[in-house]
Design an enzyme around this catalytic site. Structure first.
Site, PDB file in Angstrom:
ATOM      1  CG  ASN A   1      -3.540  -7.786   7.579  1.00 53.71           C
ATOM      2  OD1 ASN A   1      -3.816  -7.297   8.671  1.00 53.71           O
ATOM      3  ND2 ASN A   1      -4.149  -7.404   6.453  1.00 53.71           N
ATOM      4  CD  GLU A   2      -8.357  -7.106   7.637  1.00 54.19           C
ATOM      5  OE1 GLU A   2      -8.820  -7.202   6.494  1.00 54.19           O
ATOM      6  OE2 GLU A   2      -8.642  -6.186   8.419  1.00 54.19           O
ATOM      7  NE  ARG A  42      -0.312  -4.808  11.369  1.00 56.53           N
ATOM      8  CZ  ARG A  42      -1.426  -5.193  10.779  1.00 56.53           C
ATOM      9  NH1 ARG A  42      -2.554  -4.528  10.994  1.00 56.53           N
ATOM     10  NH2 ARG A  42      -1.448  -6.246   9.986  1.00 56.53           N
ATOM     11  CE1 TYR A  60     -10.290  -0.101   8.915  1.00 53.92           C
ATOM     12  CE2 TYR A  60      -9.785  -2.415   9.202  1.00 53.92           C
ATOM     13  CZ  TYR A  60      -9.370  -1.117   9.013  1.00 53.92           C
ATOM     14  OH  TYR A  60      -8.036  -0.821   8.926  1.00 53.92           O
ATOM     15  CG  ASN A  62      -6.855  -5.948  11.508  1.00 55.10           C
ATOM     16  OD1 ASN A  62      -6.144  -5.849  12.496  1.00 55.10           O
ATOM     17  ND2 ASN A  62      -6.365  -6.098  10.287  1.00 55.10           N
ATOM     18  CD  GLN A 114      -2.950  -1.116   2.293  1.00 55.90           C
ATOM     19  OE1 GLN A 114      -2.655  -1.719   3.317  1.00 55.90           O
ATOM     20  NE2 GLN A 114      -4.073  -0.444   2.173  1.00 55.90           N
ATOM     21  CD  GLU A 132      -5.507  -3.208   9.359  1.00 62.12           C
ATOM     22  OE1 GLU A 132      -6.530  -2.836   8.740  1.00 62.12           O
ATOM     23  OE2 GLU A 132      -4.661  -3.980   8.873  1.00 62.12           O
ATOM     24  CG  HIS A 145      -0.782  -6.382   5.028  1.00 60.01           C
ATOM     25  ND1 HIS A 145      -0.986  -5.794   6.255  1.00 60.01           N
ATOM     26  CD2 HIS A 145      -1.853  -6.007   4.274  1.00 60.01           C
ATOM     27  CE1 HIS A 145      -2.106  -5.094   6.248  1.00 60.01           C
ATOM     28  NE2 HIS A 145      -2.664  -5.210   5.048  1.00 60.01           N
TER      29      HIS A 145
HETATM   30  C1  NOJ Z   1      -7.662  -4.076   6.365  1.00 60.43           C
HETATM   31  C2  NOJ Z   1      -6.366  -4.252   5.656  1.00 60.43           C
HETATM   32  O1  NOJ Z   1      -5.498  -4.968   6.468  1.00 60.43           O
HETATM   33  C3  NOJ Z   1      -5.724  -2.956   5.227  1.00 60.43           C
HETATM   34  O2  NOJ Z   1      -4.701  -3.248   4.357  1.00 60.43           O
HETATM   35  C4  NOJ Z   1      -6.771  -2.029   4.625  1.00 60.43           C
HETATM   36  O3  NOJ Z   1      -6.181  -0.853   4.165  1.00 60.43           O
HETATM   37  C5  NOJ Z   1      -7.816  -1.738   5.669  1.00 60.43           C
HETATM   38  N1  NOJ Z   1      -8.470  -2.973   6.032  1.00 60.43           N
HETATM   39  C6  NOJ Z   1      -8.884  -0.765   5.225  1.00 60.43           C
HETATM   40  O4  NOJ Z   1      -9.683  -1.345   4.257  1.00 60.43           O
END
Ligand code: NOJ
Length: 503
Positions: free
Chosen positions: A190-191, A101, A332, A330, A43, A399, A146
């Site tokens: 990650n996720e 991180r 959201y 994480n 990213q 996150e 990631h």
């Molecule tokens: C989770 C991801 O790990 C991250 O890379 C992403 O930018 C965020 N969500 C936001 O969507």
């Protein structure tokens, strides 16, 4: 009424009131509560083919399928952290945070994915990167994986649908762990849910597979095996290392749309399919029973011969169980789940296996891409749900963040977001006794947001991606976060805040 009876009633009332009234907090952070900010290699780094880096599946995906990225962009250069890391780390430090991180790019270290070829420039880059983080007295939180799988491995047939991935990711993890002992907290993968669901069922993340559910389940199985195998290797081969390790597991809060039994069950089912699918094997062992039952009963109804969900061997169950020193969460959004009344039993898909339809409450603010809602007490509910279901573990929020459209540096929404979410986290800590030890804000800077390209702005710093200088401009929230890091105190008195939406 006789005095003694009145007195007894009074005492009883006071006692029962104090039993019912939860411990309130005054917005102060607990002593060891840490704040941080996060980024990931693909990213932010750019330099996609410089200094010996090999391509990843994300380079390929964005190059070959620009139509699958909302603004047809890619992260070849992105915000150029590869060349500007010193500035970025200084800016992170100016937020007063303790946790930084970031992720290692597998193909920057092993250009073709195999441990037979090491890229010394990549190793040097991360050495310098980590040295810089330490210079500012921050703790490097290093994510091993990631999402940027080396393209060569993928082209050789090794991805999250091929069992061979486990040994390769362990080889890569071993090298990274050995070479960068300065890392203070390890995030193994990650996720995995988002990676497997969006990469192997929906196809909006690399490698872009639109699957019938089986591919997603295979991916879940292999990411879980990898989480277990990396952890066991770490504990066995690096017994003198102090850094804790855990995956960052995405878990959103799902509420029933109505109080009907069907919707209650639908919400529970969705939590189990999204979060439980990963939390259960790691913190209890094996798939959640409802996930197994549901997938199996739909397979039988459709007269499909082969199992759709891989079965863990007893040995796998044991080595995956406990492969985390803490819970990396994480978080959201919050969504409503409704029971999906009709789904063709012969159409196999993850969505039909879960059997729920999602929506947001009309009163909730939803960000401009329609993906995330702002529901501050959702984080408190999810923390409680995790504690209730998986035990009283340390939870580090790896996150948490909100996006806006990047049109203004006055990102009041981010200030309100962090205020209300962290206030709810403090309520979980003080009132519900959930052991949350920190929050890593996502993200340090605006950057490439996967299939949303540069349209989502998650950062404390704004960058106009077309600006050749890639100037980092602090948003209003950067000052807010710096003040918060210093005062370690929030005013948590606006439960019915008027949100400045839409955003
Ligand atoms: C989770 C991801 O790990 C991250 O890379 C992403 O930018 C965020 N969500 C936001 O969507």
């Amino acid at each position: 009424m006789a005095f003694s009876m009145r007195f007894t009633i009074l005492v009883l009332t006071i006692c029962s009131l104090s039993e019912q009234t939860p411990k309130k907090h005054n917005g102060h952070f607990p002593k060891h509560f840490l704040l941080g900010a996060g980024t990931s290699a693909y990213q932010v780094e750019g330099a996609w083919n410089l200094d010996g880096k090999g391509p990843s599946i994300w380079d390929e995906f964005a190059h070959k399928h620009p139509e699958r990225i909302i603004d047809h962009s890619n992260a070849d250069v992105t915000i150029d952290t590869y060349h500007r890391y010193k500035e970025d780390i200084a800016l992170a430090s100016s937020l007063g945070i303790k946790l930084f991180r970031f992720s290692f790019s597998w193909p920057r270290i092993f250009p073709n994915g195999y441990n037979t070829t090491i890229n010394p420039h990549g190793v040097k880059f991360y050495k310098n990167f980590i040295r810089e983080i330490l210079k500012y007295d921050m703790i490097p939180v290093g994510t091993i994986y990631h999402w940027d799988l080396p393209l060569q491995l993928y082209n050789d047939g090794i991805d999250w649908n091929h069992p061979g991935i486990v040994n390769h990711i362990v080889d890569y993890a071993r090298y990274v762990i050995k070479t960068f002992p300065e890392v203070g907290i390890w995030v193994s993968i990650n996720e995995p849910h988002t990676l497997c669901h969006l990469g192997y069922s929906i196809g909006v993340l690399a490698p872009g597979i639109k699957g019938d559910g089986k591919q997603e389940y295979m991916c879940a199985y292999l990411t879980l095996k990898s989480i277990g195998a990396i952890y066991r290797m770490y504990k066995k081969e690096f017994p003198h290392y102090k850094a804790k390790m855990a995956p960052a597991l995405d878990c959103q809060w799902i509420e029933p749309k109505s109080n009907s039994k069907e919707d209650e069950e639908a919400a529970n089912r969705q939590r189990e399919f999204k979060c439980g699918m990963y939390y259960h094997p790691i913190f209890i062992g094996d798939w959640p029973p409802i996930v197994k039952e549901r997938i199996e009963s739909r397979r039988l109804k459709a007269h499909i011969k082969e199992p759709r969900l891989p079965k863990f061997t007893p040995e796998e169950i044991e080595y995956i169980k406990g492969s985390a020193d803490f819970i990396g969460l994480n978080h959201y959004y919050t969504a409503l789940a409704e029971d999906l009344k009709e789904s063709d039993p012969n159409v196999m898909s993850y969505g039909n296996d879960v059997g729920t339809v999602n929506s947001f409450k009309p009163s909730w603010i939803v960000e401009n891409n329609g993906l995330f809602s702002i529901v501050p007490d959702g984080v408190r509910k999810v923390l409680n749900w995790i504690k209730k279901n998986y035990g009283d573990h340390e939870i580090l929020i790896t996150e948490l963040g909100v996006t806006e459209d990047g049109s203004s540096l006055n990102d009041n929404i981010r200030i309100d977001f962090f205020t209300d979410y962290i206030c709810n986290i403090l309520s979980a800590v003080y009132e519900d006794e959930v052991n949350v030890t920190g929050v890593i804000a996502w993200s340090l800077m605006d950057s490439f947001e996967w299939s949303n390209g540069y349209k989502s702005h998650f950062g404390f710093y704004n960058i106009n991606i077309t600006d050749p200088n890639k100037t980092r401009k602090p948003k209003k929230s950067a000052k807010f976060f710096r003040d918060l890091s210093q005062t370690r105190k929030l005013t948590c008195d606006k439960p019915n805040r008027d949100w400045p939406g839409p955003f």
